[in-house]
Enzyme design. Sequence first.
Site, PDB file in Angstrom:
ATOM      1  N   SER A  65       0.736  -1.021   0.082  1.00 34.58           N
ATOM      2  CA  SER A  65      -0.084  -0.051  -0.192  1.00 34.58           C
ATOM      3  C   SER A  65       1.054   1.474   0.109  1.00 34.58           C
ATOM      4  O   SER A  65       1.504   1.584  -0.981  1.00 34.58           O
ATOM      5  CB  SER A  65      -1.155   0.043   1.155  1.00 34.58           C
ATOM      6  OG  SER A  65      -1.812   0.804   1.402  1.00 34.58           O
ATOM      7  N   ASP A 287      -3.134   6.317  -2.992  1.00 35.76           N
ATOM      8  CA  ASP A 287      -2.136   5.798  -2.303  1.00 35.76           C
ATOM      9  C   ASP A 287      -1.567   4.742  -3.367  1.00 35.76           C
ATOM     10  O   ASP A 287      -1.906   4.465  -4.245  1.00 35.76           O
ATOM     11  CB  ASP A 287      -2.377   5.066  -0.995  1.00 35.76           C
ATOM     12  CG  ASP A 287      -3.076   3.787  -0.876  1.00 35.76           C
ATOM     13  OD1 ASP A 287      -3.888   3.485  -1.899  1.00 35.76           O
ATOM     14  OD2 ASP A 287      -3.264   3.273  -0.140  1.00 35.76           O
ATOM     15  N   ASP A 291      -6.411   2.138  -3.077  1.00 37.01           N
ATOM     16  CA  ASP A 291      -7.651   1.735  -2.008  1.00 37.01           C
ATOM     17  C   ASP A 291      -7.923   2.985  -1.264  1.00 37.01           C
ATOM     18  O   ASP A 291      -8.749   2.894  -0.398  1.00 37.01           O
ATOM     19  CB  ASP A 291      -7.674   0.450  -1.314  1.00 37.01           C
ATOM     20  CG  ASP A 291      -6.244   0.520  -0.290  1.00 37.01           C
ATOM     21  OD1 ASP A 291      -5.685   1.396  -0.356  1.00 37.01           O
ATOM     22  OD2 ASP A 291      -6.476  -0.396   0.380  1.00 37.01           O
ATOM     23  N   ALA A 382     -10.598   8.774   7.988  1.00 35.55           N
ATOM     24  CA  ALA A 382     -10.222  10.094   7.651  1.00 35.55           C
ATOM     25  C   ALA A 382      -9.005  10.142   6.414  1.00 35.55           C
ATOM     26  O   ALA A 382      -8.968  10.881   5.798  1.00 35.55           O
ATOM     27  CB  ALA A 382      -9.708  10.786   8.739  1.00 35.55           C
ATOM     28  N   ASN A 383      -8.245   8.951   6.522  1.00 35.27           N
ATOM     29  CA  ASN A 383      -7.173   8.841   5.608  1.00 35.27           C
ATOM     30  C   ASN A 383      -7.665   8.655   3.953  1.00 35.27           C
ATOM     31  O   ASN A 383      -6.774   8.347   3.105  1.00 35.27           O
ATOM     32  CB  ASN A 383      -6.479   7.752   6.158  1.00 35.27           C
ATOM     33  CG  ASN A 383      -6.984   6.248   6.194  1.00 35.27           C
ATOM     34  OD1 ASN A 383      -7.804   5.897   5.206  1.00 35.27           O
ATOM     35  ND2 ASN A 383      -6.430   5.325   7.016  1.00 35.27           N
ATOM     36  N   ARG A 509      -3.298   5.508  20.124  1.00 38.01           N
ATOM     37  CA  ARG A 509      -3.745   3.893  20.034  1.00 38.01           C
ATOM     38  C   ARG A 509      -2.335   3.372  19.504  1.00 38.01           C
ATOM     39  O   ARG A 509      -1.524   4.055  18.857  1.00 38.01           O
ATOM     40  CB  ARG A 509      -4.686   3.679  18.871  1.00 38.01           C
ATOM     41  CG  ARG A 509      -4.498   4.322  17.868  1.00 38.01           C
ATOM     42  CD  ARG A 509      -5.585   4.230  16.772  1.00 38.01           C
ATOM     43  NE  ARG A 509      -5.511   2.987  16.270  1.00 38.01           N
ATOM     44  CZ  ARG A 509      -4.673   2.955  15.185  1.00 38.01           C
ATOM     45  NH1 ARG A 509      -3.953   3.712  14.459  1.00 38.01           N
ATOM     46  NH2 ARG A 509      -4.643   1.657  14.516  1.00 38.01           N
ATOM     47  N   THR A 513       0.477  -1.231  12.048  1.00 43.65           N
ATOM     48  CA  THR A 513       1.309  -1.507  10.970  1.00 43.65           C
ATOM     49  C   THR A 513       2.563  -0.872  11.115  1.00 43.65           C
ATOM     50  O   THR A 513       3.457  -1.163  10.402  1.00 43.65           O
ATOM     51  CB  THR A 513       0.704  -0.676   9.659  1.00 43.65           C
ATOM     52  OG1 THR A 513       0.710   0.799  10.125  1.00 43.65           O
ATOM     53  CG2 THR A 513      -0.758  -1.034   9.366  1.00 43.65           C
TER      54      THR A 513
HETATM   55  C1  16G Z   1      -4.054  -0.310   7.482  1.00 39.88           C
HETATM   56  C2  16G Z   1      -5.644  -0.419   7.420  1.00 39.88           C
HETATM   57  C3  16G Z   1      -6.249   0.882   7.260  1.00 39.88           C
HETATM   58  C4  16G Z   1      -5.969   1.961   8.544  1.00 39.88           C
HETATM   59  C5  16G Z   1      -4.439   1.778   8.762  1.00 39.88           C
HETATM   60  C6  16G Z   1      -3.999   2.225  10.332  1.00 39.88           C
HETATM   61  C7  16G Z   1      -7.023  -2.115   6.118  1.00 39.88           C
HETATM   62  C8  16G Z   1      -7.131  -2.835   4.746  1.00 39.88           C
HETATM   63  N1  16G Z   1      -5.994  -1.096   5.992  1.00 39.88           N
HETATM   64  O1  16G Z   1      -3.555   0.128   6.357  1.00 39.88           O
HETATM   65  O2  16G Z   1      -7.590   0.873   7.213  1.00 39.88           O
HETATM   66  O3  16G Z   1      -6.159   3.057   8.657  1.00 39.88           O
HETATM   67  O4  16G Z   1      -3.915   0.257   8.776  1.00 39.88           O
HETATM   68  O5  16G Z   1      -2.742   2.232  10.437  1.00 39.88           O
HETATM   69  O6  16G Z   1      -7.395  -2.500   7.081  1.00 39.88           O
HETATM   70  P1  16G Z   1      -2.052   2.181  11.664  1.00 39.88           P
HETATM   71  O7  16G Z   1      -2.579   0.977  12.761  1.00 39.88           O
HETATM   72  O8  16G Z   1      -0.603   2.040  11.645  1.00 39.88           O
HETATM   73  O9  16G Z   1      -2.346   3.367  12.085  1.00 39.88           O
HETATM   74 ZN    ZN Z   2      -3.691   1.243   0.346  1.00 40.79          ZN
END
Ligand code: 16G
Ligand code: ZN
Length: 555
Positions: A65, A287, A291, A382-383, A509, A513
């Site tokens: 992504s 992005d 998506d 929001a993203n 939080r 990722t």
């Molecule tokens: C992932 C999620 C997205 C979320 C982001 C938050 C899916 C397919 N994608 O990209 O929805 O906004 O994680 O990232 O679920 P973070 O936990 O690092 O803030």
């Molecule tokens: Zn993406």
Amino acid sequence: MAQFEEVSKQSSQHPKPAGLVLQYGTAGFRTNAKHLDHIMFRMGLLATLRSKKTKATIGVMVTASHNPEEDNGVKLIDPMGEMVTPAWEGYATQLANAEQGDLLTALKDIIEKESINMSQEANVFVGKDTRSSSASLSQAVLDGVLLNFDSFLNFFLHFSHHFYYGLVTTPQLHYMVCCQNTQGKYGEATIEGYYRKLCQAFIQLTKNASNCTDDQKHLSVDGANGIGALKVREMESHLRRELQISLFNDGSKGKLNHQCGADFVKVQQKPPTGININPGERCCSFDGDADRIVYYYTDSDGQFHLLDGDKIATLISTFLKELLTQAGLDLKIAVVQTAYANGSSTHYLEDTMKVIVRCTKTGVKHLHHAAQEFDIGVYFEANGHGTVLFSKVAEEKIQQLAEDPNMNDERKRAARLLQNTINVINQTVGDAISDMLLIEAILAIRGMTVQQWDAIYSDLPNRQLKVKVSDRRVIDTTDAERRAVSPAGLQEAIDTLVKKHRLARSFVRPSGTEDVVRVYAEAETQESADSLAHEVSLAVYRLAGGVGDEPKPLH
Ligand code: 16G
Ligand code: ZN
């Protein structure tokens, strides 16, 4: 079984680095591409098991992504085009982390637990983005998938109908998987079929937008130097002259997601590099796997204006609500957001628009799930990730009305617009291309400029920061991530800090990722939001085991 011998043989071609532990997170597996070969092979295996279990086609998407070019990732797509179920996310993690010698046992364990009939045929669609590592990593997925085919003959027999492999956006793969498993009811399971369905609906929607000038038909698109750019090019011939796109960051020179793309624009709150922006002109950024989408423009003073997922949700839900009223249809519409939704958007939706608003945890599957509970569920992070879901009942009522010969013209027109709106939307998952077409159609139909859209409500200034801590799992949250329950004292500290600012809100939080804790703050002024974000970052650093230097003030 012969298949198992093959697994042993083949898996030694995709060895797991001993001791490496990875987790199937909110967006599947995601890390530096050099650690992912064995994961890909194993996800190929798991996808065939999932396919045998569900007796349906399963998708495997190779992408990271919006992450940097060096990273990659993989996620599985379930039969209706949705995210794979939590139990299978767990299997994915188990399989990924089994040491080389334990792989067969791990596989057999899943087969047993799920009572999988191994003689059932398996069908898998494999998609990849444009990253340089995606070519070989998706080959590793194929190695896992193709183990399922006993002979080449069998493989070729399956090739035409039950197999897809190629460059696609993430939402295109979700779409094709859903089409394949609904015997074409949702559309034709090809990329061409996808363009045809969406573009025809777009042309139908905009054909009565008579007050739309050529200027208004123009849109600048930042393709993030990724797959979305390629696919916009592919689609253009289907759009005739109804939408004139200037494509920037098309991958011909810049680096994927580098200083461009939806995530960069949203987080940095500034335009991407590589794009020519004239004051007042409408622009959008995708992005890296297309998506997500955000819109923006600069005004004559050079001031940057962002229209993020919240503004998109507002535009779409307002449009739909008006059409429902015109059509005289009594359908329950709701907007689903996360804690990141700007407070102004939530107020506007609840108080002025009088629509139901729900808040869920971050991550597409949570929003998608909540949106399914309504006749029409508009969900957006929001993203810029989001889409609209229509219940079966809603689709049927709309269709009936559109086809009712005794219906008056206004109600019928509204029902037809709703029908075409349904067809332009990719209901399987948030889709930058589909969202772009929907937004462009709404602006054209309403004769609305990007400035007018922006003026629906004013965002509260906000700031996002991240804090490195030794173990981000010490942060536990509740109330859709809006409150922290641990570590002790953190929520109280945040409450005290928030009280020092006007119209303020803040939450923290653990990222799903990245190895960081995320901090969000909004307040009446940018200075106030910045200082609140900094103060809360300090509280996290002190109470949750921060590492490295203490967070510094932004100004
Ligand atoms: C992932 C999620 C997205 C979320 C982001 C938050 C899916 C397919 N994608 O990209 O929805 O906004 O994680 O990232 O679920 P973070 O936990 O690092 O803030
Ligand atoms: Zn993406």
